[in-house]
Enzyme design. Structure first.
Site, mmCIF file in Angstrom:
data_model
loop_
_atom_site.group_PDB
_atom_site.id
_atom_site.type_symbol
_atom_site.label_atom_id
_atom_site.label_comp_id
_atom_site.label_asym_id
_atom_site.label_seq_id
_atom_site.Cartn_x
_atom_site.Cartn_y
_atom_site.Cartn_z
ATOM 1 N N TYR A 142 0.822 -1.215 0.000
ATOM 2 C CA TYR A 142 0.000 0.000 0.000
ATOM 3 C C TYR A 142 0.855 1.265 0.000
ATOM 4 O O TYR A 142 0.390 2.336 -0.365
ATOM 5 C CB TYR A 142 -0.948 0.035 1.213
ATOM 6 C CG TYR A 142 -2.034 -1.040 1.205
ATOM 7 C CD1 TYR A 142 -2.234 -1.854 0.096
ATOM 8 C CD2 TYR A 142 -2.860 -1.222 2.298
ATOM 9 C CE1 TYR A 142 -3.208 -2.832 0.095
ATOM 10 C CE2 TYR A 142 -3.853 -2.195 2.293
ATOM 11 C CZ TYR A 142 -4.010 -3.002 1.195
ATOM 12 O OH TYR A 142 -4.988 -3.982 1.193
ATOM 13 N N LYS A 191 3.454 -15.390 2.668
ATOM 14 C CA LYS A 191 3.332 -16.162 1.423
ATOM 15 C C LYS A 191 4.752 -16.497 0.964
ATOM 16 O O LYS A 191 5.194 -16.113 -0.121
ATOM 17 C CB LYS A 191 2.569 -15.297 0.393
ATOM 18 C CG LYS A 191 2.191 -15.997 -0.882
ATOM 19 C CD LYS A 191 1.046 -16.979 -0.739
ATOM 20 C CE LYS A 191 0.770 -17.681 -2.051
ATOM 21 N NZ LYS A 191 -0.036 -18.897 -1.907
ATOM 22 N N ASP A 223 -3.044 -17.963 2.283
ATOM 23 C CA ASP A 223 -4.231 -18.600 1.695
ATOM 24 C C ASP A 223 -4.802 -19.653 2.652
ATOM 25 O O ASP A 223 -6.016 -19.768 2.837
ATOM 26 C CB ASP A 223 -3.933 -19.194 0.302
ATOM 27 C CG ASP A 223 -2.548 -19.806 0.174
ATOM 28 O OD1 ASP A 223 -1.781 -19.761 1.159
ATOM 29 O OD2 ASP A 223 -2.221 -20.345 -0.894
ATOM 30 N N ASP A 247 -5.146 -6.514 6.154
ATOM 31 C CA ASP A 247 -6.340 -5.777 5.773
ATOM 32 C C ASP A 247 -7.467 -6.764 5.466
ATOM 33 O O ASP A 247 -8.599 -6.656 5.971
ATOM 34 C CB ASP A 247 -6.004 -4.928 4.527
ATOM 35 C CG ASP A 247 -7.105 -3.969 4.158
ATOM 36 O OD1 ASP A 247 -8.066 -3.831 4.940
ATOM 37 O OD2 ASP A 247 -7.012 -3.354 3.077
ATOM 38 N N ASP A 251 -10.763 -8.103 8.201
ATOM 39 C CA ASP A 251 -12.179 -7.952 7.838
ATOM 40 C C ASP A 251 -12.890 -9.303 7.880
ATOM 41 O O ASP A 251 -14.023 -9.418 8.363
ATOM 42 C CB ASP A 251 -12.325 -7.336 6.438
ATOM 43 C CG ASP A 251 -12.451 -5.822 6.505
ATOM 44 O OD1 ASP A 251 -12.162 -5.250 7.581
ATOM 45 O OD2 ASP A 251 -12.827 -5.204 5.495
#
Ligand code: NAD
Length: 356
Positions: A142, A191, A223, A247, A251
């Site tokens: 980001y 990852k 994942d 992020d 959520d």
């Protein structure tokens, strides 16, 4: 202990819910012999109305000079047409950057009394959901370079993902220290089967583990983590991860607990001065009607006591009081189900105070 708390009531339901949290803090101060003083800070729409700026430097200075910041929520339709840099939410981004809070901590906790509100199957919920996601907040993809170039006759978009060892180390420490204050299990999510940044992430986490022998460190690919959160969330205590993974996972984690009005959060940086706020917004649709759920804000105040002021017993006291009020069947509209007793914001605050 004496502590000065910067208080940002903000817009919409912000003032209603923050006022209830302050009454709770006052009662805790009385009960445990602390002195909490409050410095009012204007941020968001109310600051635009007053100063023409969602967070003037003078207001930010009050926050950085405090021991911690308690925030309700900012924004609302009144300021929808304000130009970009002057929008209420810009005040929030400026506050986070100005305070240097690089770690966002969001608990995913199911209250057994509200288990029906979870979209997960009862047999999964029954095993318990009570973990925290520690998300790196001011680095990673980001904050990398973003560009779209022309190559071989077509547009190519590039988003750069970088992490330095130091950026990983400082968020890693928050992860380990959070785990030390809870169940002493830390799951580092990355990852590393694909990304260099993740391989460095994993290496640094394992180096840090030597400094925290009381914490059990495990690794999980992002994942798999996304699947495990819905398959068996009871396995997690503290999850630490980079910005974009955090992020998305945070959520997902808040969804499985059911109600947005119940969830607190903290953002921390290099010092103990943190930013504490419920995860919801200013709910303009219910503002001024004394029906908002103040529990997310009250639990944010409890997080402040636990993580910034090292007041674990005081934080437990608040969380137990909330639990007892739910046990007794009291609910605000957002968490109401048939057979329960519906109460408003002030009444919910009062009931929690009585249980402290
Ligand atoms: P929201 O979270 O304010 O509301 C979503 C829904 O949840 C609404 O129906 C609302 O009534 C309900 N709700 C939220 N909190 C509640 C509570 N404590 N008790 C009972 N019900 C509650 O999200 P939104 O409607 O998308 O945004 C409204 C405004 O808030 C916008 O201006 C947005 O930019 C702003 N916002 C601010 C923050 C923040 O200050 N951190 C975060 C998100 C959104």
């Amino acid at each position: 202990m004496k502590k000065n708390i910067a208080v940002i009531r903000g817009d919409g339901i912000g003032p209603e819910i923050v006022n209830q949290a302050l009454l709770v803090l006052d009662k805790i101060a009385d009960k445990f012999g602390h002195e909490f003083t409050y410095t009012d800070v204007d941020m968001g729409g109310c600051a635009i109305d007053k100063f023409g700026d969602p967070l003037p430097q003078s207001e930010l200075d009050k926050c950085t000079a405090s021991d911690s910041v308690l925030l309700g929520a900012v924004g609302g339709p009144k300021w929808n047409d304000v130009p970009g840099p002057m929008r209420p939410e810009k005040g929030l981004l400026r506050l986070r950057a100005g305070m240097g809070v690089y770690s966002n901590n969001r608990p995913a906790k199911i209250w057994p009394q509200l288990a029906d509100a979870s979209p997960l199957k009862p047999e999964i919920v029954e095993k318990g959901i009570d973990f925290i996601i520690v998300r790196e907040l001011i680095g990673g993809i980001y904050f990398g370079k973003h560009e779209t170039i022309e190559k071989d006759g077509q547009k190519v978009a590039i988003d750069e993902l970088t992490y330095s060892e130091e950026e990983i180390r400082r968020i890693g420490r928050i992860g380990f220290e959070t785990a030390q204050k809870r169940g002493k299990r830390l799951c580092s999510v990355e990852k590393s089967n694909v990304l260099d940044s993740s391989r460095l992430w994993k290496k640094v986490m394992h180096e840090l583990a030597a400094e925290y022998p009381d914490v059990q460190l495990s690794d999980m690919l992002v994942d798999n983590c996304a699947m495990q959160i819905v398959k068996d969330p009871s396995q997690f205590d503290v999850v630490v991860t980079e910005n974009m993974f955090g992020d998305i996972l945070s959520d997902e984690a808040s969804m499985i607990t059911g109600s947005i009005g119940m969830i607190p959060s903290s953002s921390l940086g290099a010092t103990s001065c943190g930013l504490y706020e419920p995860i919801h917004g200013s709910a303009p649709d219910i503002a001024g009607r004394d029906i908002a759920n103040p529990i997310g804000t009250i639990l944010s105040a409890a997080m402040m006591l636990r993580f910034s002021f090292n007041m674990a017993a005081e934080a437990d006291c608040i969380e137990n009081a909330v639990s007892r009020v739910l046990d007794a069947g009291y609910r605000t509209g957002d968490i109401f189900s048939p057979g329960c007793k519906k109460v408003g914001c002030t009444e919910m605050g009062k009931l929690i105070l009585e249980q402290l």
